[in-house]
Motif scaffolding. Structure first.
Motif, PDB file in Angstrom:
ATOM      1  N   ALA A  59     -19.374   2.504  -5.820  1.00 64.76           N
ATOM      2  CA  ALA A  59     -18.128   3.154  -6.161  1.00 64.76           C
ATOM      3  C   ALA A  59     -16.868   2.123  -5.302  1.00 64.76           C
ATOM      4  O   ALA A  59     -16.517   2.834  -4.205  1.00 64.76           O
ATOM      5  N   PRO A  60     -16.976   1.026  -4.859  1.00 63.04           N
ATOM      6  CA  PRO A  60     -16.660   0.244  -3.733  1.00 63.04           C
ATOM      7  C   PRO A  60     -14.848   0.701  -3.452  1.00 63.04           C
ATOM      8  O   PRO A  60     -14.564   1.111  -2.187  1.00 63.04           O
ATOM      9  N   SER A  61     -13.934   0.628  -4.303  1.00 57.44           N
ATOM     10  CA  SER A  61     -13.014   1.728  -4.612  1.00 57.44           C
ATOM     11  C   SER A  61     -12.339   2.038  -3.345  1.00 57.44           C
ATOM     12  O   SER A  61     -11.686   3.224  -3.123  1.00 57.44           O
ATOM     13  N   VAL A  62     -13.448   3.593  -3.693  1.00 56.90           N
ATOM     14  CA  VAL A  62     -13.173   5.077  -3.293  1.00 56.90           C
ATOM     15  C   VAL A  62     -14.073   4.887  -1.687  1.00 56.90           C
ATOM     16  O   VAL A  62     -13.954   5.884  -0.867  1.00 56.90           O
ATOM     17  N   SER A  63     -13.963   3.836  -0.914  1.00 50.52           N
ATOM     18  CA  SER A  63     -14.276   4.056   0.173  1.00 50.52           C
ATOM     19  C   SER A  63     -13.580   4.026   1.000  1.00 50.52           C
ATOM     20  O   SER A  63     -12.691   2.947   1.347  1.00 50.52           O
ATOM     21  N   ALA A  64     -13.987   4.784   2.119  1.00 49.55           N
ATOM     22  CA  ALA A  64     -12.928   4.623   3.525  1.00 49.55           C
ATOM     23  C   ALA A  64     -12.366   3.316   4.095  1.00 49.55           C
ATOM     24  O   ALA A  64     -11.199   3.058   4.543  1.00 49.55           O
ATOM     25  N   ILE A  65     -13.534   2.596   4.093  1.00 49.78           N
ATOM     26  CA  ILE A  65     -13.327   1.449   4.929  1.00 49.78           C
ATOM     27  C   ILE A  65     -12.907   0.499   4.372  1.00 49.78           C
ATOM     28  O   ILE A  65     -11.713  -0.194   4.389  1.00 49.78           O
ATOM     29  N   THR A  66     -13.373   0.077   3.009  1.00 54.23           N
ATOM     30  CA  THR A  66     -12.287  -0.777   2.117  1.00 54.23           C
ATOM     31  C   THR A  66     -10.906  -0.478   1.737  1.00 54.23           C
ATOM     32  O   THR A  66      -9.978  -1.401   2.113  1.00 54.23           O
ATOM     33  N   LEU A  67     -10.212   0.487   1.754  1.00 53.85           N
ATOM     34  CA  LEU A  67      -9.498   1.159   1.693  1.00 53.85           C
ATOM     35  C   LEU A  67      -8.795   1.074   2.601  1.00 53.85           C
ATOM     36  O   LEU A  67      -7.403   0.711   2.640  1.00 53.85           O
ATOM     37  N   THR A  68      -8.821   0.619   3.640  1.00 51.32           N
ATOM     38  CA  THR A  68      -7.772   0.508   5.237  1.00 51.32           C
ATOM     39  C   THR A  68      -8.161  -0.652   5.559  1.00 51.32           C
ATOM     40  O   THR A  68      -7.156  -1.061   6.487  1.00 51.32           O
ATOM     41  N   VAL A  69      -9.182  -1.333   5.468  1.00 48.19           N
ATOM     42  CA  VAL A  69      -9.156  -2.327   5.775  1.00 48.19           C
ATOM     43  C   VAL A  69      -8.657  -3.674   4.839  1.00 48.19           C
ATOM     44  O   VAL A  69      -7.350  -4.898   4.790  1.00 48.19           O
ATOM     45  N   VAL A  70      -8.958  -3.708   3.251  1.00 48.81           N
ATOM     46  CA  VAL A  70      -8.405  -4.344   2.324  1.00 48.81           C
ATOM     47  C   VAL A  70      -7.891  -3.263   1.254  1.00 48.81           C
ATOM     48  O   VAL A  70      -8.716  -3.283   0.169  1.00 48.81           O
ATOM     49  N   PRO A  71      -6.415  -2.963   1.370  1.00 51.18           N
ATOM     50  CA  PRO A  71      -6.058  -1.688   0.083  1.00 51.18           C
ATOM     51  C   PRO A  71      -6.146  -2.272  -0.780  1.00 51.18           C
ATOM     52  O   PRO A  71      -5.987  -1.749  -2.080  1.00 51.18           O
ATOM     53  N   HIS A  72      -6.070  -3.559  -1.010  1.00 53.15           N
ATOM     54  CA  HIS A  72      -5.364  -4.319  -2.063  1.00 53.15           C
ATOM     55  C   HIS A  72      -6.545  -5.343  -2.300  1.00 53.15           C
ATOM     56  O   HIS A  72      -6.286  -6.626  -3.062  1.00 53.15           O
ATOM     57  N   TRP A  73      -7.610  -4.929  -2.225  1.00 48.13           N
ATOM     58  CA  TRP A  73      -8.949  -5.890  -2.741  1.00 48.13           C
ATOM     59  C   TRP A  73      -8.842  -6.578  -3.897  1.00 48.13           C
ATOM     60  O   TRP A  73      -9.060  -7.769  -4.363  1.00 48.13           O
ATOM     61  N   SER A 133      -4.544  -4.913   9.265  1.00 55.19           N
ATOM     62  CA  SER A 133      -5.475  -4.785   8.544  1.00 55.19           C
ATOM     63  C   SER A 133      -6.892  -5.517   9.763  1.00 55.19           C
ATOM     64  O   SER A 133      -7.662  -4.817   9.745  1.00 55.19           O
ATOM     65  N   GLN A 134      -6.572  -6.790  10.070  1.00 54.28           N
ATOM     66  CA  GLN A 134      -7.642  -7.163  10.897  1.00 54.28           C
ATOM     67  C   GLN A 134      -7.704  -6.360  12.590  1.00 54.28           C
ATOM     68  O   GLN A 134      -8.883  -6.077  12.745  1.00 54.28           O
ATOM     69  N   VAL A 135      -7.280  -5.960  12.785  1.00 59.62           N
ATOM     70  CA  VAL A 135      -7.314  -4.317  13.539  1.00 59.62           C
ATOM     71  C   VAL A 135      -7.709  -3.548  13.145  1.00 59.62           C
ATOM     72  O   VAL A 135      -8.240  -2.401  14.097  1.00 59.62           O
ATOM     73  N   ILE A 136      -7.939  -3.095  12.100  1.00 63.78           N
ATOM     74  CA  ILE A 136      -8.489  -1.878  11.418  1.00 63.78           C
ATOM     75  C   ILE A 136     -10.035  -2.172  11.435  1.00 63.78           C
ATOM     76  O   ILE A 136     -10.819  -1.212  11.607  1.00 63.78           O
ATOM     77  N   ALA A 137     -10.050  -3.334  10.844  1.00 66.50           N
ATOM     78  CA  ALA A 137     -11.513  -3.584  11.089  1.00 66.50           C
ATOM     79  C   ALA A 137     -12.453  -3.854  12.155  1.00 66.50           C
ATOM     80  O   ALA A 137     -13.349  -3.619  12.658  1.00 66.50           O
ATOM     81  N   SER A 138     -11.388  -3.827  13.601  1.00 66.44           N
ATOM     82  CA  SER A 138     -12.070  -4.741  15.009  1.00 66.44           C
ATOM     83  C   SER A 138     -11.888  -2.675  15.353  1.00 66.44           C
ATOM     84  O   SER A 138     -13.574  -2.395  15.509  1.00 66.44           O
ATOM     85  N   ALA A 139     -11.390  -2.395  15.169  1.00 64.78           N
ATOM     86  CA  ALA A 139     -11.640  -0.439  15.398  1.00 64.78           C
ATOM     87  C   ALA A 139     -12.834   0.162  14.740  1.00 64.78           C
ATOM     88  O   ALA A 139     -13.737   0.902  15.747  1.00 64.78           O
ATOM     89  N   TRP A 140     -13.787  -0.247  13.640  1.00 68.38           N
ATOM     90  CA  TRP A 140     -14.107  -0.031  13.060  1.00 68.38           C
ATOM     91  C   TRP A 140     -15.010  -0.101  13.534  1.00 68.38           C
ATOM     92  O   TRP A 140     -16.707  -0.077  13.896  1.00 68.38           O
ATOM     93  N   LEU A 141     -15.836  -1.635  13.259  1.00 70.76           N
ATOM     94  CA  LEU A 141     -16.663  -2.111  14.908  1.00 70.76           C
ATOM     95  C   LEU A 141     -16.370  -1.533  15.899  1.00 70.76           C
ATOM     96  O   LEU A 141     -18.052  -1.390  16.283  1.00 70.76           O
TER      97      LEU A 141
END
Length: 648
Positions: free
Chosen positions: A384-398, A408-416
């Motif tokens: 269920a990728p729609s409830v993934s925390a990383i997906t919701l913070t990086v691409v909320p409208h995927w 969203s890029q800044v948040i993705a860099s922070a996760w990595l």
């Protein structure tokens, strides 16, 4: 009139990308400077290690840019993006350079540095021979797997190429998952533990005996090898004459015989030297000598950090009464905050006693939530990728396939960045790398190559395999490593287990022994007080901070006769302050505690003046008239001791 739409040019993104790469390169250089001496390290080591660290770090930048570039709809620049061709070229450069560095360049350089030979040709042959044995072993295992794939799916070049590329990164992927899973638990747990100053001090004291024992072993091993070199120098005839220059180089390099090593273990410090000296023997001697010197430098640095950290923590605990904290004028501290001059002792006390512990608790809670989100995302992203925390913070409208924005890029860099930091924490905590270690400004060349290749291996990506991150997370969370260590004798180091298993601290290896070792070190092995030493370890550092020859010797405390006389009121020897033993106090009942307090009161109280001026009778004062043969002392069974009675 025909309107022609010109392609959007990513000038701003190109500038940002270039500046970001320069910043990453600068940070990597600072990291290399921390663990290597840049002037003394040859260029053929600096450049491969630099690229092995900078290329994986650039992944934190490339992934968000790739997300924005692939989701761009042409409506305008909303994020940092690059043309598709540029992104593809960057990925290919990073992939193949990491591949070559991991499997060819760094292993060859590591063995080249560790060969022990003097001539470059002999070093290259030794390195090729050592790596050939390892590569043949890997190739044999890969051949078995390749035969299985061909029999199962038939011969297809594309499928075989994919299998080979996947197999090349399986080890790195498994290692990354293992280390990152450990780090996701270790980061918040360490923050929670270090928020308690007394508990942190207790763990450092429990760790001190292990470090001290390893330091003693390293010093004696180096002394034994130096004695063998001294025996080789005495030989002026035979085969030793052909290698006289090599032998002289071994004796002239930094790390000569220690001035205090005979105090530790004087017996059996010299090994046997063969009658026929060969090039292979001298290469092996050189290799062992280099490893022993760096092993000693490693534990000297670790012991210095243990002593310094324990001293700083003890100063924080002792400042609770006066509300003023002063760390002294030590030349090297465990952090940069004590060197800030604008902090008053009162401000410094509140900073270390209240502010920093509170921040550690807050960050520990925050990173615990972040670690839980990463584990949850890895477990649920395929279902269920729609409830993934990383997906919701990086691409909320995927689902709407909207382009990725800048934040969203800044948040993705922070996760990595957090996941990479967790993996690096696992690298630091894991004690399964043999004798390899990172030493401040004195890392061995072979260890530097190995750690650089290890970091380069951690850049593997997969979609299904990371679900196994739950295994190291549970192992770290429920302390399975402690049980494995007890059974097999290896695992991840955790001094909290030693404190919990032995809270009283009695016995060999307990925190009480570590406390005594640290006190002896700060007191100059019982002969020099802390205030006269400036809170510095008695072990001289193997690093050459002033650019001198870098000789590694031990500093011996000054002799008793060389000290300046002290005033009468300071004749009592100074000892390092001790931690209050709360466990022992809790075990005492009311009467025992009352008796101990009464005894301490009478022992520490000053004598009244009338007692000091009082005169004892002759038969109690040990006068010569009463100690003669046939005197009153015969009634008590022997001669009298001045000021005492002997009852017999």
């Amino acid at each position: 009139m025909i309107s022609v739409s010109l392609p959007t040019v990513s000038v701003g993104s190109n500038i940002f990308f270039a500046l970001a790469l320069c910043l990453i390169s600068l940070l990597v250089l600072f990291l290399l400077r921390r663990f290597l001496t840049l002037r003394a390290t040859p260029a053929y080591l600096i450049f491969p290690i630099f690229f092995a660290l900078a290329l994986p770090a650039s992944v934190i930048l490339l992934v968000p840019i790739d997300l924005a570039s692939s989701s761009r709809d042409g409506s305008g620049a909303k994020a940092i993006w690059l043309p598709d061709r540029v992104v593809l070229v960057c990925w290919r450069i990073a992939y193949w350079l990491i591949f070559v560095l991991t499997w060819a360049i760094l292993p060859l350089l590591g063995e080249y540095v560790d060969s022990g030979y003097r001539e470059p040709k002999a070093r290259i042959i030794y390195s090729l021979r050592s790596n050939a044995r390892y590569q043949l072993t890997v190739l044999g295992c890969a051949t078995v797997g390749l035969v299985y794939v061909v029999i199962s799916n038939g011969f297809d070049f594309r499928s075989i190429k994919g299998v080979v590329m996947a197999a090349a990164y399986v080890w790195g992927l498994v290692l990354a998952i293992y280390l990152m899973g450990h780090g996701l638990v270790a980061i918040p747990r360490n923050l929670f533990r270090n928020a308690n100053v007394s508990g942190r001090l207790r763990r450092i004291q429990a760790h001190a005996p292990k470090v001290h024992d390893r330091l003693m072993d390293a010093v004696n091993e180096l002394e034994s090898l130096n004695s063998q070199v001294a025996q080789l120098q005495k030989r002026k005839t035979g085969t030793a004459r052909d290698f006289q220059e090599w032998i002289e180089d071994l004796s002239e390099t930094p790390g000569d015989s220690d001035v205090r090593a005979p105090i530790l273990e004087s017996a059996e410090t010299s090994g046997t030297v063969p009658s026929v000296i060969t090039e292979r023997y001298l290469a092996d001697m050189t290799r062992r000598l280099q490893r022993a010197r760096h092993m000693k430098a490693r534990f000297v640095d670790e012991w210095d950090r243990v002593v310094q950290s324990a001293t700083d923590l003890q100063s924080i605990i002792n400042s609770a009464a006066s509300k003023k904290l002063d760390f002294g004028a030590a030349p090297r501290r465990s952090s940069c905050l004590p060197r800030m001059k604008f902090l008053t002792p009162y401000m410094r006390y509140h900073l270390y006693s209240n502010v920093i512990p509170t921040l550690r608790l807050a960050f520990g809670a925050f990173f615990a939530v972040v670690s839980g989100c990463i584990v949850w995302s890895e477990l649920i992203k395929s279902l269920a990728p729609s409830v993934s925390a990383i997906t919701l913070t990086v691409v909320p409208h995927w689902k709407d396939e909207k382009p990725v924005g800048f934040w969203s890029q800044v948040i993705a860099s922070a996760w990595l960045l957090y996941m990479c930091s967790a993996a690096l924490v696992g690298v630091n905590d894991a004690k399964v790398w043999g004798n390899r270690a990172l030493v401040r400004r004195n890392t061995y060349g072979e260890s530097a190559c190995w750690y650089a290749s290890l970091v380069a291996r951690l850049t593997g990506f997969d979609f299904i395999f990371p679900i196994f991150i739950l295994i190291p997370v549970c192992a770290t969370l429920f302390n399975l490593y402690g049980r494995i260590k007890n059974v097999f004798g290896f695992g991840l180091s955790d001094d909290e287990d030693d404190v919990e298993n032995n809270p009283s601290g009695f016995g060999m290896g307990g925190w009480r022994e570590g406390r005594d070792l640290i006190e002896r070190e700060m007191n100059g092995f019982g002969s020099l007080a802390v205030s006269s030493r400036g809170a510095r370890s008695t072990w001289a550092s193997d690093r050459s901070d002033d650019g001198s020859n870098g000789s590694s010797r031990l500093r011996v405390p000054a002799a008793e006769g060389s000290r300046s006389p002290r005033p009468a009121q300071s004749q009592r020897p100074m000892t390092a302050p001790q931690v209050v033993d709360n466990e022992q106090e809790e075990e005492e009942n009311f009467f025992q505690s009352f008796a101990h307090r009464m005894r301490n009161t009478f022992e520490t109280a000053n004598k009244p003046q009338w007692i000091e001026n009082a005169h004892l009778p002759r038969w109690m004062s040990g006068d010569n008239n009463t100690t003669e043969e046939g005197g009153i002392t015969r009634l008590f069974g022997g001669s009298a001791v001045p000021g005492r009675l002997r009852l017999g």
